[in-house]
Design a protein around this motif. Structure first.
Motif, PDB file in Angstrom:
ATOM      1  N   LEU A   1      11.245  -0.435   4.730  1.00  0.00           N
ATOM      2  CA  LEU A   1      11.754   0.867   4.302  1.00  0.00           C
ATOM      3  C   LEU A   1      13.265   1.002   4.487  1.00  0.00           C
ATOM      4  O   LEU A   1      13.893   1.870   3.883  1.00  0.00           O
ATOM      5  N   GLY A   2      13.856   0.162   5.339  1.00  0.00           N
ATOM      6  CA  GLY A   2      15.307   0.141   5.472  1.00  0.00           C
ATOM      7  C   GLY A   2      15.910   1.334   6.182  1.00  0.00           C
ATOM      8  O   GLY A   2      17.095   1.620   6.017  1.00  0.00           O
ATOM      9  N   ILE A   3      15.127   2.024   6.988  1.00  0.00           N
ATOM     10  CA  ILE A   3      15.643   3.181   7.725  1.00  0.00           C
ATOM     11  C   ILE A   3      16.517   2.721   8.892  1.00  0.00           C
ATOM     12  O   ILE A   3      17.532   3.346   9.205  1.00  0.00           O
TER      13      ILE A   3
ATOM     14  N   GLY B   1       3.887   0.361  12.155  1.00  0.00           N
ATOM     15  CA  GLY B   1       4.652   1.500  11.655  1.00  0.00           C
ATOM     16  C   GLY B   1       6.095   1.475  12.113  1.00  0.00           C
ATOM     17  O   GLY B   1       6.988   1.942  11.400  1.00  0.00           O
ATOM     18  N   GLN B   2       6.357   0.945  13.311  1.00  0.00           N
ATOM     19  CA  GLN B   2       7.737   0.754  13.759  1.00  0.00           C
ATOM     20  C   GLN B   2       8.416  -0.330  12.927  1.00  0.00           C
ATOM     21  O   GLN B   2       9.540  -0.166  12.457  1.00  0.00           O
ATOM     22  N   GLN B   3       7.732  -1.447  12.728  1.00  0.00           N
ATOM     23  CA  GLN B   3       8.322  -2.576  12.012  1.00  0.00           C
ATOM     24  C   GLN B   3       8.678  -2.210  10.571  1.00  0.00           C
ATOM     25  O   GLN B   3       9.693  -2.656  10.038  1.00  0.00           O
ATOM     26  N   LEU B   4       7.858  -1.380   9.944  1.00  0.00           N
ATOM     27  CA  LEU B   4       8.098  -0.989   8.556  1.00  0.00           C
ATOM     28  C   LEU B   4       9.389  -0.188   8.380  1.00  0.00           C
ATOM     29  O   LEU B   4       9.920  -0.100   7.275  1.00  0.00           O
ATOM     30  N   LEU B   5       9.895   0.385   9.462  1.00  0.00           N
ATOM     31  CA  LEU B   5      11.124   1.168   9.389  1.00  0.00           C
ATOM     32  C   LEU B   5      12.364   0.299   9.189  1.00  0.00           C
ATOM     33  O   LEU B   5      13.434   0.809   8.850  1.00  0.00           O
ATOM     34  N   PHE B   6      12.214  -1.023   9.359  1.00  0.00           N
ATOM     35  CA  PHE B   6      13.361  -1.925   9.289  1.00  0.00           C
ATOM     36  C   PHE B   6      13.542  -2.512   7.883  1.00  0.00           C
ATOM     37  O   PHE B   6      12.718  -2.308   6.993  1.00  0.00           O
ATOM     38  N   GLU B   7      14.653  -3.214   7.688  1.00  0.00           N
ATOM     39  CA  GLU B   7      15.041  -3.679   6.354  1.00  0.00           C
ATOM     40  C   GLU B   7      14.149  -4.783   5.812  1.00  0.00           C
ATOM     41  O   GLU B   7      13.826  -4.790   4.616  1.00  0.00           O
TER      42      GLU B   7
ATOM     43  N   ASN C   1       0.820  -1.208   0.000  1.00  0.00           N
ATOM     44  CA  ASN C   1       0.000   0.000   0.000  1.00  0.00           C
ATOM     45  C   ASN C   1       0.855   1.261   0.000  1.00  0.00           C
ATOM     46  O   ASN C   1       0.529   2.244  -0.678  1.00  0.00           O
ATOM     47  N   LEU C   2       1.933   1.251   0.774  1.00  0.00           N
ATOM     48  CA  LEU C   2       2.821   2.413   0.811  1.00  0.00           C
ATOM     49  C   LEU C   2       3.431   2.686  -0.560  1.00  0.00           C
ATOM     50  O   LEU C   2       3.490   3.835  -1.017  1.00  0.00           O
ATOM     51  N   LYS C   3       3.874   1.641  -1.232  1.00  0.00           N
ATOM     52  CA  LYS C   3       4.494   1.810  -2.543  1.00  0.00           C
ATOM     53  C   LYS C   3       3.473   2.250  -3.591  1.00  0.00           C
ATOM     54  O   LYS C   3       3.778   3.092  -4.451  1.00  0.00           O
ATOM     55  N   ALA C   4       2.281   1.670  -3.527  1.00  0.00           N
ATOM     56  CA  ALA C   4       1.256   1.997  -4.515  1.00  0.00           C
ATOM     57  C   ALA C   4       0.842   3.466  -4.445  1.00  0.00           C
ATOM     58  O   ALA C   4       0.505   4.078  -5.465  1.00  0.00           O
ATOM     59  N   SER C   5       0.880   4.027  -3.246  1.00  0.00           N
ATOM     60  CA  SER C   5       0.455   5.415  -3.050  1.00  0.00           C
ATOM     61  C   SER C   5       1.594   6.417  -3.157  1.00  0.00           C
ATOM     62  O   SER C   5       1.362   7.628  -3.139  1.00  0.00           O
ATOM     63  N   GLY C   6       2.835   5.916  -3.232  1.00  0.00           N
ATOM     64  CA  GLY C   6       3.993   6.806  -3.227  1.00  0.00           C
ATOM     65  C   GLY C   6       4.395   7.254  -1.832  1.00  0.00           C
ATOM     66  O   GLY C   6       5.314   8.073  -1.677  1.00  0.00           O
ATOM     67  N   MET C   7       3.721   6.710  -0.816  1.00  0.00           N
ATOM     68  CA  MET C   7       4.023   7.103   0.554  1.00  0.00           C
ATOM     69  C   MET C   7       5.382   6.590   1.020  1.00  0.00           C
ATOM     70  O   MET C   7       5.988   7.170   1.928  1.00  0.00           O
ATOM     71  N   ASP C   8       5.872   5.505   0.417  1.00  0.00           N
ATOM     72  CA  ASP C   8       7.196   5.020   0.810  1.00  0.00           C
ATOM     73  C   ASP C   8       8.261   6.079   0.534  1.00  0.00           C
ATOM     74  O   ASP C   8       9.126   6.341   1.371  1.00  0.00           O
ATOM     75  N   GLN C   9       8.175   6.726  -0.624  1.00  0.00           N
ATOM     76  CA  GLN C   9       9.139   7.771  -0.966  1.00  0.00           C
ATOM     77  C   GLN C   9       8.929   9.020  -0.117  1.00  0.00           C
ATOM     78  O   GLN C   9       9.887   9.711   0.227  1.00  0.00           O
ATOM     79  N   ALA C  10       7.675   9.303   0.222  1.00  0.00           N
ATOM     80  CA  ALA C  10       7.391  10.449   1.092  1.00  0.00           C
ATOM     81  C   ALA C  10       7.992  10.243   2.470  1.00  0.00           C
ATOM     82  O   ALA C  10       8.545  11.176   3.071  1.00  0.00           O
TER      83      ALA C  10
ATOM     84  N   ARG D   1      15.858  -6.924  11.368  1.00  0.00           N
ATOM     85  CA  ARG D   1      14.734  -7.741  10.906  1.00  0.00           C
ATOM     86  C   ARG D   1      13.549  -7.642  11.840  1.00  0.00           C
ATOM     87  O   ARG D   1      13.674  -7.266  13.005  1.00  0.00           O
ATOM     88  N   VAL D   2      12.409  -8.027  11.296  1.00  0.00           N
ATOM     89  CA  VAL D   2      11.192  -8.187  12.087  1.00  0.00           C
ATOM     90  C   VAL D   2      10.933  -9.679  12.204  1.00  0.00           C
ATOM     91  O   VAL D   2      10.812 -10.374  11.184  1.00  0.00           O
TER      92      VAL D   2
END
Length: 204
Positions: free
Chosen positions: A98-100, A81-87, A55-64, A104-105
């Motif tokens: 997102l690899g910030i 939202g915390q987990q998505l910050l990891f690789e 969903n993040l990629k489809a909306s462009g929110m990953d880049q935002a 791993r999760v």
């Protein structure tokens, strides 16, 4: 203003109401440009990691998100939202995040404790952080999750929680923060964390 990212997953209105209850302006948005323009950003989330990234990629929110982080805006990831910050996440196979943060999760190991981890549990503070101003060590917050983050860089671990294993329930670096628990469901102390985040946004 604080932008709350709407990517089809999460307690958006509860997070917005929590921020507003402690005096901070917040709005829910599906517009990546508004996320980039906001003073601070919150990435909430409940559900599956792979669906969230899709969903993040489809909306462009990953880049935002990556742009907001690169610009040094205060950023808070909550639960998924915390987990998505990891690789990468091991949920239902391997899915890139997102690899910030490096790491791993992982799912909780099979043991006598029920999964998902649901209910109130304590956070043991490992290092000082502005989001924890006024929060006593070993305060209890509300959790609902089956997976937890495992950072490679131990220096990003701000708080840990025990549930079969000791896991990182609060991570952060610079102005980027991730918390596994739900502050919007954690009574006065949860609202205090949201207030501390809002105050940090106003300072920037």
């Amino acid at each position: 203003m604080i932008a709350i990212i709407d990517y089809g997953m999460g307690n958006l209105r509860s997070v917005q109401k929590g921020l507003e209850n402690v005096g901070h302006d917040a709005f829910i948005t599906r517009d990546p440009d508004k996320v980039v323009q906001a003073g601070g950003v919150v990435l909430p989330g409940v559900g599956a990691f792979a669906d969230a990234m899709k969903n993040l990629k489809a909306s462009g929110m990953d880049q935002a998100v990556l742009k907001a982080v690169a610009d040094g805006k205060p950023f808070l990831g909550i639960c998924l939202g915390q987990q998505l910050l990891f690789e990468v996440s091991e949920e239902w196979g391997l899915t890139e995040g997102l690899g910030i943060f490096a790491g791993r999760v992982r799912r909780f190991p099979e043991c006598d404790l029920k999964v998902p981890h649901m209910g109130w549990n304590k956070v043991e503070i490992r290092k000082d952080n502005p989001l924890l101003d006024g929060i006593p060590d070993k305060s209890a917050f509300y959790f609902v999750h089956s997976y937890h983050v495992e950072p490679i860089d131990r220096e990003v671990i701000i708080g840990t929680t025990e549930y079969g294993v000791r896991f990182s329930s609060f991570v952060g670096r610079d102005k980027i923060f991730g918390i596994q628990f739900h502050p919007e469901k954690s009574s006065a102390l949860g609202l205090k964390i949201l207030d501390n985040f809002g105050r940090l946004v106003k300072k920037c």
